[in-house]
Motif scaffolding. Structure first.
Motif, PDB file in Angstrom:
ATOM      1  N   ALA A  39       0.840  -1.205   0.000  1.00  0.00           N
ATOM      2  CA  ALA A  39       0.000   0.000   0.000  1.00  0.00           C
ATOM      3  C   ALA A  39       0.875   1.255   0.000  1.00  0.00           C
ATOM      4  O   ALA A  39       0.596   2.218  -0.730  1.00  0.00           O
ATOM      5  CB  ALA A  39      -0.924  -0.003   1.205  1.00  0.00           C
ATOM      6  N   VAL A  40       1.929   1.261   0.795  1.00  0.00           N
ATOM      7  CA  VAL A  40       2.836   2.413   0.835  1.00  0.00           C
ATOM      8  C   VAL A  40       3.483   2.630  -0.530  1.00  0.00           C
ATOM      9  O   VAL A  40       3.642   3.765  -0.991  1.00  0.00           O
ATOM     10  CB  VAL A  40       3.915   2.216   1.927  1.00  0.00           C
ATOM     11  CG1 VAL A  40       5.025   3.253   1.794  1.00  0.00           C
ATOM     12  CG2 VAL A  40       3.286   2.304   3.313  1.00  0.00           C
ATOM     13  N   GLN A  41       3.851   1.530  -1.182  1.00  0.00           N
ATOM     14  CA  GLN A  41       4.442   1.631  -2.520  1.00  0.00           C
ATOM     15  C   GLN A  41       3.468   2.241  -3.514  1.00  0.00           C
ATOM     16  O   GLN A  41       3.830   3.102  -4.320  1.00  0.00           O
ATOM     17  CB  GLN A  41       4.829   0.226  -3.013  1.00  0.00           C
ATOM     18  CG  GLN A  41       6.319  -0.026  -3.010  1.00  0.00           C
ATOM     19  CD  GLN A  41       6.654  -1.365  -3.668  1.00  0.00           C
ATOM     20  OE1 GLN A  41       5.829  -2.275  -3.744  1.00  0.00           O
ATOM     21  NE2 GLN A  41       7.866  -1.488  -4.134  1.00  0.00           N
ATOM     22  N   LEU A  42       2.222   1.795  -3.455  1.00  0.00           N
ATOM     23  CA  LEU A  42       1.210   2.262  -4.405  1.00  0.00           C
ATOM     24  C   LEU A  42       0.704   3.662  -4.078  1.00  0.00           C
ATOM     25  O   LEU A  42       0.267   4.387  -4.969  1.00  0.00           O
ATOM     26  CB  LEU A  42       0.026   1.285  -4.426  1.00  0.00           C
ATOM     27  CG  LEU A  42       0.320  -0.106  -4.988  1.00  0.00           C
ATOM     28  CD1 LEU A  42      -0.849  -1.041  -4.730  1.00  0.00           C
ATOM     29  CD2 LEU A  42       0.614  -0.031  -6.474  1.00  0.00           C
ATOM     30  N   GLY A  43       0.759   4.019  -2.801  1.00  0.00           N
ATOM     31  CA  GLY A  43       0.264   5.332  -2.374  1.00  0.00           C
ATOM     32  C   GLY A  43       1.271   6.044  -1.501  1.00  0.00           C
ATOM     33  O   GLY A  43       1.045   6.189  -0.296  1.00  0.00           O
ATOM     34  N   PRO A  44       2.379   6.505  -2.077  1.00  0.00           N
ATOM     35  CA  PRO A  44       3.428   7.139  -1.264  1.00  0.00           C
ATOM     36  C   PRO A  44       3.002   8.445  -0.616  1.00  0.00           C
ATOM     37  O   PRO A  44       3.685   8.923   0.294  1.00  0.00           O
ATOM     38  CB  PRO A  44       4.567   7.357  -2.264  1.00  0.00           C
ATOM     39  CG  PRO A  44       3.907   7.370  -3.607  1.00  0.00           C
ATOM     40  CD  PRO A  44       2.745   6.435  -3.505  1.00  0.00           C
ATOM     41  N   ASP A  45       1.890   9.032  -1.060  1.00  0.00           N
ATOM     42  CA  ASP A  45       1.400  10.253  -0.419  1.00  0.00           C
ATOM     43  C   ASP A  45       0.024  10.054   0.218  1.00  0.00           C
ATOM     44  O   ASP A  45      -0.582  11.009   0.684  1.00  0.00           O
ATOM     45  CB  ASP A  45       1.339  11.413  -1.418  1.00  0.00           C
ATOM     46  CG  ASP A  45       0.429  11.137  -2.605  1.00  0.00           C
ATOM     47  OD1 ASP A  45       0.020   9.970  -2.784  1.00  0.00           O
ATOM     48  OD2 ASP A  45       0.143  12.083  -3.363  1.00  0.00           O
ATOM     49  N   ARG A  46      -0.446   8.815   0.252  1.00  0.00           N
ATOM     50  CA  ARG A  46      -1.690   8.491   0.974  1.00  0.00           C
ATOM     51  C   ARG A  46      -1.242   8.045   2.372  1.00  0.00           C
ATOM     52  O   ARG A  46      -1.042   6.881   2.650  1.00  0.00           O
ATOM     53  CB  ARG A  46      -2.470   7.406   0.241  1.00  0.00           C
ATOM     54  CG  ARG A  46      -3.852   7.123   0.802  1.00  0.00           C
ATOM     55  CD  ARG A  46      -4.813   8.286   0.678  1.00  0.00           C
ATOM     56  NE  ARG A  46      -5.024   8.748  -0.680  1.00  0.00           N
ATOM     57  CZ  ARG A  46      -5.927   8.235  -1.532  1.00  0.00           C
ATOM     58  NH1 ARG A  46      -6.709   7.248  -1.158  1.00  0.00           N
ATOM     59  NH2 ARG A  46      -6.054   8.742  -2.759  1.00  0.00           N
TER      60      ARG A  46
END
Length: 248
Positions: free
Chosen positions: A186-193
């Motif tokens: 999830a962090v990889q896919l959403g680095p600013d989420r």
């Protein structure tokens, strides 16, 4: 000749806008009005207004899965910001609205996603032991979304699954390794989420991996907020600051 009083320029422009076809349409469109109110959801009065308007939009167009899943979003936000012990009702309304979206359109990606999210927060509000029956439905909704779009909502399904595996007791399917794997993705896919980072940091703290957790929490605090998620970022940043303070 009688003198003519001049209207202020701002009033003239406002009247001109109201007279335009687009403005007239927006004034008669509860969905558009609801979206405008939801954009100001940092003000909970506006968030409640958005929920009311989404309900009106759904009543006006019972086949609008958009009105239904957006109604779920509004109730989810209201539940997150409800006083302690008062979140069960808004989360239940979020579940019902998301169910309606999926009934209207079985292929509604946001409908399935928000149904899984709503199940999760509703289950948390009820208590783990009272909501074990929701575990499989949450997994089913997130796996459905993953099959359609693995990048949806910047790691949304991975975020929900990671949180689920983290919060569940091991006896009932909790698994720290699965939680970390999903949340890393999830962090990889959403680095600013930044909620991805927050959830992963919580797992690391539980596992005694303090340096990794602190690095993630500092990233959240440094920001900036993702455009359109400023109200959520305020909550995530406050929680990151709290966790840092508790784990100095």
């Amino acid at each position: 000749m009688a003198s003519r009083r001049l209207l202020p320029l701002g009033l003239i422009l406002a009247l001109a806008l109201l007279a335009s076809p687009a403005a007239a349409l927006a004034a008669d469109d509860p969905l558009a009005q609801a979206n405008a109110a939801y954009a100001q959801r940092g003000d909970l009065a506006q968030a409640q207004r958005a929920a009311d308007l989404y309900a009106q939009a759904l009543a006006a167009n019972p086949k609008s899965d958009e009105a239904a899943y957006r109604l779920a979003m509004a109730w989810y936000w209201l539940g997150l910001n409800a006083p302690e012990g008062k979140d069960l009702e808004p989360f239940e309304k979020a579940v019902n609205a998301a169910k309606r979206a999926v009934e209207i359109n079985p292929d509604s990606l946001p409908g399935h996603y928000w149904l899984g999210v709503a199940y999760g927060v509703y289950g948390k509000a009820k208590g783990i032991m009272k909501s074990l029956a929701l575990v499989d439905p949450i997994k089913e909704e997130m796996n459905w979304v993953l099959a359609k779009d693995p990048n949806y909502e910047k790691g949304g399904p991975q975020r929900v699954l990671g949180r689920l595996y983290f919060k569940l007791p091991g006896l009932f399917g909790g698994d720290t390794d699965k939680a970390i794997a999903n949340l890393k993705q999830a962090v990889q896919l959403g680095p600013d989420r930044w909620i991805n980072h927050l959830y992963l940091a919580e797992v690391y703290l539980k596992e005694g991996e303090k340096p990794q957790a602190v690095a993630l929490l500092n990233q959240i605090i440094a920001g900036p907020a993702e455009k359109g998620f400023e109200p959520e970022y305020k909550l995530w940043k406050a929680e990151a600051e709290k966790l840092l303070k508790e784990n100095r």
